[in-house]
Design an enzyme around this catalytic site. Structure first.
Site, PDB file in Angstrom:
ATOM      1  N   HIS A 121      -1.031   6.407  -1.196  1.00  0.00           N
ATOM      2  CA  HIS A 121      -0.173   5.180  -1.885  1.00  0.00           C
ATOM      3  C   HIS A 121       0.779   4.621  -1.040  1.00  0.00           C
ATOM      4  O   HIS A 121       1.056   5.824  -0.261  1.00  0.00           O
ATOM      5  CB  HIS A 121       0.548   5.842  -3.409  1.00  0.00           C
TER       6      HIS A 121
ATOM      7  N   ASN B 128      -6.902   5.350  -2.055  1.00  0.00           N
ATOM      8  CA  ASN B 128      -6.064   4.331  -3.419  1.00  0.00           C
ATOM      9  C   ASN B 128      -6.040   3.568  -4.387  1.00  0.00           C
ATOM     10  O   ASN B 128      -7.241   2.121  -4.030  1.00  0.00           O
ATOM     11  CB  ASN B 128      -5.333   2.845  -2.026  1.00  0.00           C
TER      12      ASN B 128
ATOM     13  N   PRO C 297      -8.134  -2.339  -6.302  1.00  0.00           N
ATOM     14  CA  PRO C 297      -7.707  -4.194  -6.853  1.00  0.00           C
ATOM     15  C   PRO C 297      -5.949  -4.430  -6.403  1.00  0.00           C
ATOM     16  O   PRO C 297      -5.869  -3.442  -6.024  1.00  0.00           O
ATOM     17  CB  PRO C 297      -7.414  -3.645  -8.267  1.00  0.00           C
ATOM     18  N   ASN C 298      -6.388  -5.544  -5.795  1.00  0.00           N
ATOM     19  CA  ASN C 298      -5.098  -6.600  -5.497  1.00  0.00           C
ATOM     20  C   ASN C 298      -4.685  -5.655  -3.827  1.00  0.00           C
ATOM     21  O   ASN C 298      -3.611  -6.469  -3.351  1.00  0.00           O
ATOM     22  CB  ASN C 298      -3.470  -6.439  -6.326  1.00  0.00           C
TER      23      ASN C 298
ATOM     24  N   ARG D 272       8.811   5.002  -9.343  1.00  0.00           N
ATOM     25  CA  ARG D 272       9.261   3.385  -9.549  1.00  0.00           C
ATOM     26  C   ARG D 272       9.177   3.484 -11.028  1.00  0.00           C
ATOM     27  O   ARG D 272       9.067   4.742 -11.582  1.00  0.00           O
ATOM     28  CB  ARG D 272       7.556   2.941  -9.168  1.00  0.00           C
TER      29      ARG D 272
ATOM     30  N   ALA E  13      -3.848   0.477  -9.181  1.00  0.00           N
ATOM     31  CA  ALA E  13      -3.063  -0.017 -10.532  1.00  0.00           C
ATOM     32  C   ALA E  13      -4.693   0.577 -11.243  1.00  0.00           C
ATOM     33  O   ALA E  13      -3.955   1.527 -12.271  1.00  0.00           O
ATOM     34  CB  ALA E  13      -3.694  -1.240 -10.921  1.00  0.00           C
TER      35      ALA E  13
ATOM     36  N   ARG F 241       1.886  -9.434  -0.262  1.00  0.00           N
ATOM     37  CA  ARG F 241       1.919  -8.651  -2.064  1.00  0.00           C
ATOM     38  C   ARG F 241       2.929  -8.402  -1.806  1.00  0.00           C
ATOM     39  O   ARG F 241       2.930  -6.773  -1.213  1.00  0.00           O
ATOM     40  CB  ARG F 241       0.798  -7.724  -1.976  1.00  0.00           C
TER      41      ARG F 241
ATOM     42  N   GLU G 170      -5.171  11.657  -1.655  1.00  0.00           N
ATOM     43  CA  GLU G 170      -5.574   9.808  -2.413  1.00  0.00           C
ATOM     44  C   GLU G 170      -4.330   9.412  -1.673  1.00  0.00           C
ATOM     45  O   GLU G 170      -3.056  10.102  -1.291  1.00  0.00           O
ATOM     46  CB  GLU G 170      -4.880  10.379  -4.148  1.00  0.00           C
TER      47      GLU G 170
ATOM     48  N   TYR H 208       5.167  -1.995  -0.367  1.00  0.00           N
ATOM     49  CA  TYR H 208       3.366  -2.452   0.115  1.00  0.00           C
ATOM     50  C   TYR H 208       4.024  -2.375   1.873  1.00  0.00           C
ATOM     51  O   TYR H 208       2.352  -2.518   2.565  1.00  0.00           O
ATOM     52  CB  TYR H 208       3.174  -3.015  -0.761  1.00  0.00           C
TER      53      TYR H 208
HETATM   54  C1  DQA Z   1       0.294   1.649  -5.530  1.00  0.00           C
HETATM   55  C2  DQA Z   1       0.517   2.142  -6.206  1.00  0.00           C
HETATM   56  C3  DQA Z   1      -0.053   1.434  -7.735  1.00  0.00           C
HETATM   57  O1  DQA Z   1       1.068   1.703  -8.858  1.00  0.00           O
HETATM   58  C4  DQA Z   1      -0.528  -0.084  -7.844  1.00  0.00           C
HETATM   59  O2  DQA Z   1      -0.915  -0.358  -9.132  1.00  0.00           O
HETATM   60  C5  DQA Z   1      -0.755  -0.945  -6.562  1.00  0.00           C
HETATM   61  C6  DQA Z   1      -0.510   0.354  -5.076  1.00  0.00           C
HETATM   62  C7  DQA Z   1       0.025   1.807  -4.126  1.00  0.00           C
HETATM   63  O3  DQA Z   1      -0.381   2.066  -2.654  1.00  0.00           O
HETATM   64  O4  DQA Z   1       1.639   2.267  -3.780  1.00  0.00           O
HETATM   65  O5  DQA Z   1      -1.268  -1.493  -6.956  1.00  0.00           O
HETATM   66  O6  DQA Z   1      -1.686   2.289  -5.517  1.00  0.00           O
END
Ligand code: DQA
Length: 150
Positions: free
Chosen positions: A104, A78, A13-14, A111, A81, A21, A102, A26
């Protein structure tokens, strides 16, 4: 002749909002730009690359199950959230048994405390966190070399 390696890149998501964003976390690459670079990288290696982004947990679970039926060789994920919440996605990955890395963009361990917990890391082959969009490319380089036995 061996069949082409089939790799799936999943974004949660997002991540459709990449580019605009929270750039301090990011970066400024769009997801389309990242996926285009990955497609090129996979193409050069003669691999098949599929990508999916969804804001829906159910859709992501379905897509992981589909990857199992399609006999996908490797997943780069990835979970965004859902990293910190989704037992359902974790269970789907455990069920299909496809090796995954995985990724990120940000360093989740640098964080907020709630981001330090991942439902995925202990099942993953490995994790790349904090290297920005480069992390996907490094994960793909690994996936392209990863053999079914290793
Ligand atoms: C994320 C880190 C997560 O905590 C966050 O909710 C994201 C992006 C990252 O790519 O750094 O949406 O996965």
């Amino acid at each position: 002749m061996a069949t082409a390696k089939h790799i799936l890149v999943i974004n949660g998501p997002n991540l459709n909002l990449l580019g605009t964003r929270e750039r301090e976390h990011y970066g400024s690459d769009t997801l389309a730009a990242i996926e285009a670079r990955l497609a090129e990288q996979a193409g050069r290696a003669g691999a098949r690359l599929d990508t999916v982004q969804s804001n829906s947990e159910a859709e992501l679970v379905e897509r992981i199950q589909q990857a199992g039926r399609d006999k996908v060789d490797f997943i780069i994920i990835n979970p965004a959230a859902y990293t910190h919440t989704s037992v359902a996605m974790r269970d789907a990955l455990a069920a299909v048994g496809i090796p995954f890395v995985e990724v990120h963009l940000s360093n989740i361990f640098a964080r907020e405390a709630f981001r330090h917990q991942s439902y995925f890391t202990d099942l993953a082959v490995g994790i790349i966190s904090g290297l920005g969009a480069r992390g996907y490319e490094l994960a793909l380089a690994f996936a392209l070399q990863h053999s079914k036995q290793s």
